[in-house]
Design a protein around this motif. Structure first.
Motif, PDB file in Angstrom:
ATOM      1  N   ARG A 195       0.821  -1.207   0.000  1.00  0.00           N
ATOM      2  CA  ARG A 195       0.000   0.000   0.000  1.00  0.00           C
ATOM      3  C   ARG A 195       0.859   1.263   0.000  1.00  0.00           C
ATOM      4  NH1 ARG A 195      -5.172  -0.975  -1.610  1.00  0.00           N
ATOM      5  NH2 ARG A 195      -6.192  -2.528  -0.293  1.00  0.00           N
ATOM      6  N   MET A 196       2.134   1.112   0.391  1.00  0.00           N
ATOM      7  CA  MET A 196       3.051   2.258   0.442  1.00  0.00           C
ATOM      8  C   MET A 196       4.126   2.172  -0.645  1.00  0.00           C
ATOM      9  SD  MET A 196       2.354   4.091   3.392  1.00  0.00           S
ATOM     10  CE  MET A 196       3.880   4.755   4.064  1.00  0.00           C
ATOM     11  N   ALA A 197       4.655   0.976  -0.879  1.00  0.00           N
ATOM     12  CA  ALA A 197       5.868   0.811  -1.686  1.00  0.00           C
ATOM     13  C   ALA A 197       5.563   0.152  -3.024  1.00  0.00           C
ATOM     14  CB  ALA A 197       6.909  -0.003  -0.914  1.00  0.00           C
ATOM     15  N   SER A 198       4.855   0.863  -3.894  1.00  0.00           N
ATOM     16  CA  SER A 198       4.502   0.368  -5.221  1.00  0.00           C
ATOM     17  C   SER A 198       3.981   1.546  -6.033  1.00  0.00           C
ATOM     18  CB  SER A 198       3.421  -0.718  -5.127  1.00  0.00           C
ATOM     19  OG  SER A 198       2.214  -0.180  -4.614  1.00  0.00           O
ATOM     20  N   GLY A 199       3.685   1.283  -7.310  1.00  0.00           N
ATOM     21  CA  GLY A 199       3.070   2.331  -8.112  1.00  0.00           C
ATOM     22  C   GLY A 199       1.736   2.759  -7.528  1.00  0.00           C
ATOM     23  N   LYS A 200       0.907   1.791  -7.161  1.00  0.00           N
ATOM     24  CA  LYS A 200      -0.350   2.118  -6.507  1.00  0.00           C
ATOM     25  C   LYS A 200      -0.099   2.761  -5.151  1.00  0.00           C
ATOM     26  CE  LYS A 200      -3.306  -1.293  -8.794  1.00  0.00           C
ATOM     27  NZ  LYS A 200      -4.181  -0.290  -9.407  1.00  0.00           N
ATOM     28  N   GLY A 201       1.018   2.366  -4.509  1.00  0.00           N
ATOM     29  CA  GLY A 201       1.371   2.949  -3.231  1.00  0.00           C
ATOM     30  C   GLY A 201       1.666   4.431  -3.321  1.00  0.00           C
ATOM     31  N   LEU A 202       2.325   4.857  -4.397  1.00  0.00           N
ATOM     32  CA  LEU A 202       2.559   6.288  -4.593  1.00  0.00           C
ATOM     33  C   LEU A 202       1.241   7.046  -4.568  1.00  0.00           C
ATOM     34  CD1 LEU A 202       5.225   6.410  -7.475  1.00  0.00           C
ATOM     35  CD2 LEU A 202       5.595   7.052  -5.082  1.00  0.00           C
ATOM     36  N   GLU A 203       0.249   6.508  -5.258  1.00  0.00           N
ATOM     37  CA  GLU A 203      -1.054   7.168  -5.321  1.00  0.00           C
ATOM     38  C   GLU A 203      -1.735   7.155  -3.955  1.00  0.00           C
ATOM     39  OE1 GLU A 203      -2.986   4.967  -8.395  1.00  0.00           O
ATOM     40  OE2 GLU A 203      -1.569   5.626  -9.952  1.00  0.00           O
ATOM     41  N   THR A 204      -1.596   6.039  -3.234  1.00  0.00           N
ATOM     42  CA  THR A 204      -2.228   5.922  -1.915  1.00  0.00           C
ATOM     43  C   THR A 204      -1.592   6.874  -0.917  1.00  0.00           C
ATOM     44  OG1 THR A 204      -2.707   3.593  -2.375  1.00  0.00           O
ATOM     45  CG2 THR A 204      -2.853   4.294  -0.099  1.00  0.00           C
ATOM     46  N   ILE A 205      -0.263   6.946  -0.917  1.00  0.00           N
ATOM     47  CA  ILE A 205       0.432   7.879  -0.021  1.00  0.00           C
ATOM     48  C   ILE A 205       0.030   9.314  -0.340  1.00  0.00           C
ATOM     49  CG2 ILE A 205       2.682   8.862   0.581  1.00  0.00           C
ATOM     50  CD1 ILE A 205       3.879   6.074   0.085  1.00  0.00           C
ATOM     51  N   ASP A 206       0.042   9.658  -1.622  1.00  0.00           N
ATOM     52  CA  ASP A 206      -0.253  11.033  -2.025  1.00  0.00           C
ATOM     53  C   ASP A 206      -1.667  11.425  -1.624  1.00  0.00           C
ATOM     54  OD1 ASP A 206       1.113  13.239  -3.552  1.00  0.00           O
ATOM     55  OD2 ASP A 206      -0.730  13.111  -4.729  1.00  0.00           O
ATOM     56  N   ALA A 207      -2.620  10.513  -1.805  1.00  0.00           N
ATOM     57  CA  ALA A 207      -3.998  10.793  -1.398  1.00  0.00           C
ATOM     58  C   ALA A 207      -4.092  10.946   0.121  1.00  0.00           C
ATOM     59  CB  ALA A 207      -4.925   9.674  -1.881  1.00  0.00           C
ATOM     60  N   ALA A 208      -3.318  10.137   0.845  1.00  0.00           N
ATOM     61  CA  ALA A 208      -3.347  10.207   2.310  1.00  0.00           C
ATOM     62  C   ALA A 208      -2.802  11.542   2.811  1.00  0.00           C
ATOM     63  CB  ALA A 208      -2.547   9.056   2.905  1.00  0.00           C
ATOM     64  N   THR A 209      -1.654  11.967   2.283  1.00  0.00           N
ATOM     65  CA  THR A 209      -1.087  13.241   2.751  1.00  0.00           C
ATOM     66  C   THR A 209      -1.965  14.415   2.334  1.00  0.00           C
ATOM     67  OG1 THR A 209       0.375  13.413   0.816  1.00  0.00           O
ATOM     68  CG2 THR A 209       1.278  12.358   2.791  1.00  0.00           C
ATOM     69  N   ALA A 210      -2.610  14.311   1.169  1.00  0.00           N
ATOM     70  CA  ALA A 210      -3.519  15.379   0.745  1.00  0.00           C
ATOM     71  C   ALA A 210      -4.686  15.502   1.723  1.00  0.00           C
ATOM     72  CB  ALA A 210      -4.030  15.111  -0.666  1.00  0.00           C
ATOM     73  N   ALA A 211      -5.240  14.360   2.130  1.00  0.00           N
ATOM     74  CA  ALA A 211      -6.360  14.385   3.077  1.00  0.00           C
ATOM     75  C   ALA A 211      -5.908  14.900   4.439  1.00  0.00           C
ATOM     76  CB  ALA A 211      -6.958  12.986   3.203  1.00  0.00           C
ATOM     77  N   ILE A 212      -4.744  14.450   4.888  1.00  0.00           N
ATOM     78  CA  ILE A 212      -4.233  14.867   6.198  1.00  0.00           C
ATOM     79  C   ILE A 212      -3.958  16.363   6.220  1.00  0.00           C
ATOM     80  CG2 ILE A 212      -2.256  14.656   7.771  1.00  0.00           C
ATOM     81  CD1 ILE A 212      -2.086  11.685   6.769  1.00  0.00           C
ATOM     82  N   ASP A 213      -3.395  16.879   5.123  1.00  0.00           N
ATOM     83  CA  ASP A 213      -3.003  18.290   5.066  1.00  0.00           C
ATOM     84  C   ASP A 213      -4.103  19.209   4.560  1.00  0.00           C
ATOM     85  OD1 ASP A 213      -0.524  17.419   5.897  1.00  0.00           O
ATOM     86  OD2 ASP A 213       0.375  17.475   3.894  1.00  0.00           O
ATOM     87  N   GLY A 214      -5.218  18.610   4.115  1.00  0.00           N
ATOM     88  CA  GLY A 214      -6.310  19.433   3.608  1.00  0.00           C
ATOM     89  C   GLY A 214      -6.028  20.067   2.264  1.00  0.00           C
ATOM     90  N   ARG A 215      -5.211  19.382   1.428  1.00  0.00           N
ATOM     91  CA  ARG A 215      -4.925  19.917   0.100  1.00  0.00           C
ATOM     92  C   ARG A 215      -6.115  19.675  -0.825  1.00  0.00           C
ATOM     93  NH1 ARG A 215      -0.173  16.850   0.374  1.00  0.00           N
ATOM     94  NH2 ARG A 215      -0.765  15.721  -1.527  1.00  0.00           N
TER      95      ARG A 215
END
Length: 323
Positions: A195-215
């Motif tokens: 969920r973190m270390a893959s192509g799909k993981g890049l997308e999952t991490i990015d979506a998570a930080t966007a939600a956390i930071d309110g982007r």
């Protein structure tokens, strides 16, 4: 999985991932496989369609045998290629393609077989350390998902076992990672290394930080994240950092779990696509960050697989060893 009895003739070799499929022709004992084509997996409805298209490209070879590496567990006749939406029967596929032999192995088993065959020019050492002779080796790498395989000595030969190491639970090491993991757990019910270390993981991490930071803004796919990271956009750069730390942490965990003192071999399609964006020094620092066993891991060399078609080379090695 095997169906049929092989003879000493040309083999069709197919590396079928969730995103791309590469097909080669191989004559056992006669050099390396010849690449026939590389196409998106989505061009085909199932494995039979891909194999028939490949057979039509080389009618003079009279292909009767095929070996395929599939991005899926291989445990029975019924195979599901999860990331491409395929489901097929090995025996029915063999019959539809009029093959005498159809071998199916996991795609990371093929990568494992590759490291028994690749020469020094096809590997790049990314850390200090010397492979301990006749000890296990670990093949690991991010593509659409996160694959892994264990290569173990057996008398004077090697045996390769596909594993599902990408689905171990990811253990956060910083408050920021903990926040990302909490978000992913809430979304998916489990935060695996994949969920973190893959192509799909890049997308999952990015979506998570966007939600956390309110982007604000639409979710970015992996291609956009990489492009933005190349442009030095801060959130995309952080996504790559979190990805690198997750991959290194998983690699260190799996190396400890398997005693892979013969080396850790990093492959997959994502790191070559990142090129200079991937920080090998940061990877190694996190790889060895295992407390009392940091020195143990520091003695394990890490290699990147630089061969252009490692899975096809691995399939060739697999065909050779079973002849």
């Amino acid at each position: 999985m095997s169906t049929g009895r092989p003879e000493h003739r040309a083999w069709l070799l197919a590396d079928v991932g969730g995103t791309n499929a590469r097909v080669g022709l191989y004559n056992p004992g006669q050099g390396e496989p010849d690449l026939l084509f590389a196409r998106p997996t989505s061009d085909f409805d199932d494995l039979a369609g891909l194999l028939r298209a490949a057979i039509q490209t080389c009618p003079e070879a009279h292909v009767r045998h095929a070996a395929c590496a599939i991005a899926s567990p291989v445990e029975a006749d019924d195979i599901a290629l999860t990331n491409a939406g395929w489901r097929f029967s090995v025996e029915q596929t063999r019959r539809r393609c009029e093959l005498d032999t159809l071998e199916i192995i996991n795609d990371w088993a093929a990568q494992g077989w590759a490291i028994t065959r690749l020469g020094p020019t096809e590997l790049a050492q990314r850390s200090d350390g010397v492979p301990a002779p006749m000890t296990p080796k670990l093949a690991l790498g991010p593509g659409t998902g996160l694959g892994s395989a264990l290569v173990v000595p057996a008398d004077a030969r090697w045996q390769v076992f596909a594993t599902e190491g990408g689905h171990i639970s990811f253990g956060p090491q910083t408050p920021r990672e903990a926040a990302v993991v909490t978000h992913i757990n809430a979304r998916f019910g489990h935060c695996s290394a994949e969920r973190m270390a893959s192509g799909k993981g890049l997308e999952t991490i990015d979506a998570a930080t966007a939600a956390i930071d309110g982007r604000d803004g639409q979710p970015r796919d992996a291609y956009a994240i990489v492009a933005d990271a190349k442009a030095d956009e801060p959130a995309a750069r952080e996504t790559l950092t979190l990805f690198t730390q997750a991959l290194a942490s998983a690699a260190g965990d799996l190396a400890l779990a398997t005693g892979a003192r013969g080396g850790v071999y990093i492959g997959g399609g994502l790191i070559p696509a990142l090129g200079a964006l991937f920080d090998w020094q940061a990877f190694h620092q996190r790889f060895i960050a295992k407390g009392r066993f940091g020195d143990y891991l520091n003695g394990i060399p890490v290699f990147s697989i630089e061969a252009s078609q490692p899975a096809l080379a691995g399939l060739a090695a697999y065909v050779e060893q079973r002849s």
